[in-house]
Design a protein around this motif. Structure first.
Motif, PDB file in Angstrom:
ATOM      1  N   GLY A  89      39.763  29.507  41.740  1.00 21.94           N
ATOM      2  CA  GLY A  89      39.722  28.749  42.753  1.00 21.94           C
ATOM      3  C   GLY A  89      40.611  28.332  43.971  1.00 21.94           C
ATOM      4  N   ALA A  90      41.816  29.361  43.841  1.00 21.91           N
ATOM      5  CA  ALA A  90      42.780  29.342  44.745  1.00 21.91           C
ATOM      6  C   ALA A  90      42.334  29.285  46.277  1.00 21.91           C
ATOM      7  N   ARG A  91      43.043  28.556  47.251  1.00 24.06           N
ATOM      8  CA  ARG A  91      42.372  28.523  48.654  1.00 24.06           C
ATOM      9  C   ARG A  91      43.374  29.466  49.280  1.00 24.06           C
ATOM     10  N   GLY A  92      44.087  30.129  48.858  1.00 21.34           N
ATOM     11  CA  GLY A  92      45.375  31.072  49.441  1.00 21.34           C
ATOM     12  C   GLY A  92      45.826  32.109  48.422  1.00 21.34           C
ATOM     13  N   TYR A  93      46.213  33.341  48.997  1.00 24.15           N
ATOM     14  CA  TYR A  93      46.963  34.312  48.455  1.00 24.15           C
ATOM     15  C   TYR A  93      47.923  34.825  49.371  1.00 24.15           C
ATOM     16  N   LEU A  94      49.239  34.846  49.118  1.00 25.83           N
ATOM     17  CA  LEU A  94      50.364  35.085  49.933  1.00 25.83           C
ATOM     18  C   LEU A  94      51.397  35.992  49.077  1.00 25.83           C
ATOM     19  N   LEU A  95      52.011  36.842  49.583  1.00 26.79           N
ATOM     20  CA  LEU A  95      52.834  37.584  49.234  1.00 26.79           C
ATOM     21  C   LEU A  95      54.537  36.936  49.499  1.00 26.79           C
ATOM     22  N   LYS A  96      55.377  37.208  48.565  1.00 26.86           N
ATOM     23  CA  LYS A  96      56.643  36.654  48.753  1.00 26.86           C
ATOM     24  C   LYS A  96      57.569  36.775  50.022  1.00 26.86           C
ATOM     25  N   ASP A  97      57.073  38.023  50.690  1.00 26.99           N
ATOM     26  CA  ASP A  97      57.775  38.445  51.758  1.00 26.99           C
ATOM     27  C   ASP A  97      57.197  37.960  53.224  1.00 26.99           C
ATOM     28  N   VAL A  98      56.395  37.203  52.937  1.00 29.65           N
ATOM     29  CA  VAL A  98      55.517  36.517  54.218  1.00 29.65           C
ATOM     30  C   VAL A  98      56.637  35.591  55.026  1.00 29.65           C
ATOM     31  N   PRO A  99      56.419  35.759  56.210  1.00 31.35           N
ATOM     32  CA  PRO A  99      57.598  34.978  56.960  1.00 31.35           C
ATOM     33  C   PRO A  99      57.346  33.375  56.968  1.00 31.35           C
ATOM     34  N   PRO A 100      58.476  32.678  56.972  1.00 30.95           N
ATOM     35  CA  PRO A 100      58.308  31.232  56.781  1.00 30.95           C
ATOM     36  C   PRO A 100      57.435  30.805  57.542  1.00 30.95           C
ATOM     37  N   MET A 106      53.925  33.317  35.251  1.00 31.52           N
ATOM     38  CA  MET A 106      54.726  32.299  34.710  1.00 31.52           C
ATOM     39  C   MET A 106      54.621  32.190  33.169  1.00 31.52           C
ATOM     40  N   PRO A 107      55.625  31.861  32.438  1.00 33.93           N
ATOM     41  CA  PRO A 107      55.532  31.576  31.005  1.00 33.93           C
ATOM     42  C   PRO A 107      54.506  30.364  30.603  1.00 33.93           C
ATOM     43  N   LEU A 108      54.159  30.279  29.370  1.00 34.80           N
ATOM     44  CA  LEU A 108      53.563  29.127  28.960  1.00 34.80           C
ATOM     45  C   LEU A 108      52.085  29.029  29.833  1.00 34.80           C
ATOM     46  N   MET A 109      51.960  28.803  30.782  1.00 35.93           N
ATOM     47  CA  MET A 109      50.631  28.810  31.274  1.00 35.93           C
ATOM     48  C   MET A 109      50.822  29.593  32.705  1.00 35.93           C
ATOM     49  N   ASP A 110      50.038  30.545  33.004  1.00 33.49           N
ATOM     50  CA  ASP A 110      50.391  31.466  34.325  1.00 33.49           C
ATOM     51  C   ASP A 110      49.506  30.780  35.657  1.00 33.49           C
ATOM     52  N   GLY A 111      49.755  31.309  36.756  1.00 31.51           N
ATOM     53  CA  GLY A 111      49.005  30.549  37.899  1.00 31.51           C
ATOM     54  C   GLY A 111      47.769  30.422  37.844  1.00 31.51           C
ATOM     55  N   VAL A 112      47.122  31.667  37.246  1.00 27.99           N
ATOM     56  CA  VAL A 112      45.362  31.603  37.462  1.00 27.99           C
ATOM     57  C   VAL A 112      44.978  30.643  36.622  1.00 27.99           C
ATOM     58  N   THR A 113      45.624  30.469  35.180  1.00 27.64           N
ATOM     59  CA  THR A 113      45.008  29.549  34.623  1.00 27.64           C
ATOM     60  C   THR A 113      45.324  28.062  35.093  1.00 27.64           C
ATOM     61  N   LEU A 114      46.341  27.737  35.590  1.00 31.21           N
ATOM     62  CA  LEU A 114      46.583  26.724  36.026  1.00 31.21           C
ATOM     63  C   LEU A 114      45.813  26.257  37.316  1.00 31.21           C
ATOM     64  N   ILE A 115      45.600  27.138  38.201  1.00 32.24           N
ATOM     65  CA  ILE A 115      44.633  27.003  39.325  1.00 32.24           C
ATOM     66  C   ILE A 115      43.210  26.801  38.923  1.00 32.24           C
ATOM     67  N   GLY A 116      42.701  27.362  37.794  1.00 34.01           N
ATOM     68  CA  GLY A 116      41.513  26.980  36.850  1.00 34.01           C
ATOM     69  C   GLY A 116      41.222  25.559  36.634  1.00 34.01           C
ATOM     70  N   ILE A 124      44.609  38.939  42.643  1.00 35.52           N
ATOM     71  CA  ILE A 124      44.175  38.590  43.900  1.00 35.52           C
ATOM     72  C   ILE A 124      42.841  38.021  43.511  1.00 35.52           C
ATOM     73  N   PHE A 125      41.853  38.676  42.856  1.00 34.63           N
ATOM     74  CA  PHE A 125      40.509  38.197  42.694  1.00 34.63           C
ATOM     75  C   PHE A 125      40.648  37.272  41.414  1.00 34.63           C
ATOM     76  N   GLY A 126      41.444  37.233  40.371  1.00 37.79           N
ATOM     77  CA  GLY A 126      41.517  36.423  39.430  1.00 37.79           C
ATOM     78  C   GLY A 126      41.717  34.894  40.068  1.00 37.79           C
ATOM     79  N   GLY A 127      42.840  34.854  41.014  1.00 37.37           N
ATOM     80  CA  GLY A 127      43.328  33.586  41.703  1.00 37.37           C
ATOM     81  C   GLY A 127      42.259  33.064  42.460  1.00 37.37           C
ATOM     82  N   LEU A 128      41.283  34.109  43.250  1.00 38.48           N
ATOM     83  CA  LEU A 128      40.350  33.443  44.148  1.00 38.48           C
ATOM     84  C   LEU A 128      39.275  32.996  43.246  1.00 38.48           C
ATOM     85  N   ARG A 129      38.781  33.882  42.208  1.00 40.69           N
ATOM     86  CA  ARG A 129      37.905  33.160  41.338  1.00 40.69           C
ATOM     87  C   ARG A 129      38.079  31.945  40.605  1.00 40.69           C
TER      88      ARG A 129
END
Length: 223
Positions: A101-112, A61-71, A94-99
């Protein structure tokens, strides 16, 4: 059923609105806010009373990405678990998000239904990984570093498994990153039965979630 409140963070307004509509028709899910980037998400959290139970966060995302936000969330709002929902499955994210502190990692094609289940599980403190992310994590981690792994024993055979033959089959499939639905299709059982097997396996092994089960499988050479 306990209601899970969700904050959606994604820079695409159509996707945010689509996710809101998708989640709001689910019983026990309450979308309490939206943000277009990490900056907006932190602004929302600074005034949210009560805080959301879980944040669904895009990776890029612009301005602040998800990995930075999660940290930042881990430091400032440790009680709000974050689940990454993205179109990208590269190792850096994947590893940046988990490091971070993310509790999960899903792709946008995941079933509802899997997305809803992941939000509920993350709100309870579980780790939730989609198939590709689980496979990358299992492949990358050294099983000897897992918290349940005992001291190295050279070429000694692994301890006998407490699992039944069917549970061993289910565990091996979890080790490949298979979902309950995929396990059910492979073994010709119902999805509910697959879920019950996974729950029983985790209890018998004293493991907290599927990620740790996948690592247990790899340690034994089963995936």
């Amino acid at each position: 059923m306990t209601t899970v409140s969700v904050l959606i963070v994604d820079d695409q307004i159509l996707l945010r609105q689509g996710l809101r509509k998708l989640l709001e028709i689910e019983e026990g899910i309450d979308v309490v806010g939206e943000a277009a980037n990490g900056v907006e998400a932190l602004e929302f959290l600074s005034s949210a009373v009560p805080l959301p139970d879980v944040a669904l966060v895009d990776a890029r995302m612009p301005l602040m990405d998800g990995v930075t936000l999660i940290g930042r969330m881990r430091e400032e709002y440790p009680g709000v678990p974050a689940v990454v929902l993205t179109t990208f499955d590269d190792d850096e994210l994947i590893f940046g998000g988990l490091r971070a502190g993310a509790r999960g990692y899903l792709l946008k094609d995941v079933p509802p239904e899997e997305l809803v289940s992941a939000l509920r599980r993350a709100s309870r403190g579980e780790t939730v990984l989609g198939g590709p992310a689980a496979q990358r994590l299992v492949a990358a981690l050294d099983p000897a570093r897992a918290p349940w792994a005992g001291p190295a024993t050279g070429s000694a055979a692994p301890a006998a498994s407490p699992l039944s033959e069917r549970e061993e089959e289910v565990a091996r499939l979890v080790g490949t990153g298979a979902t309950n639905r995929e396990i059910a299709r492979t073994l010709f059982i119902t999805e509910g039965t697959a879920k019950n097997h996974v729950t029983s396996i985790l209890r018998k092994l004293g493991l907290r979630d599927r990620t740790r089960l996948a690592l247990w499988v790899r340690e034994r050479g089963g995936a």
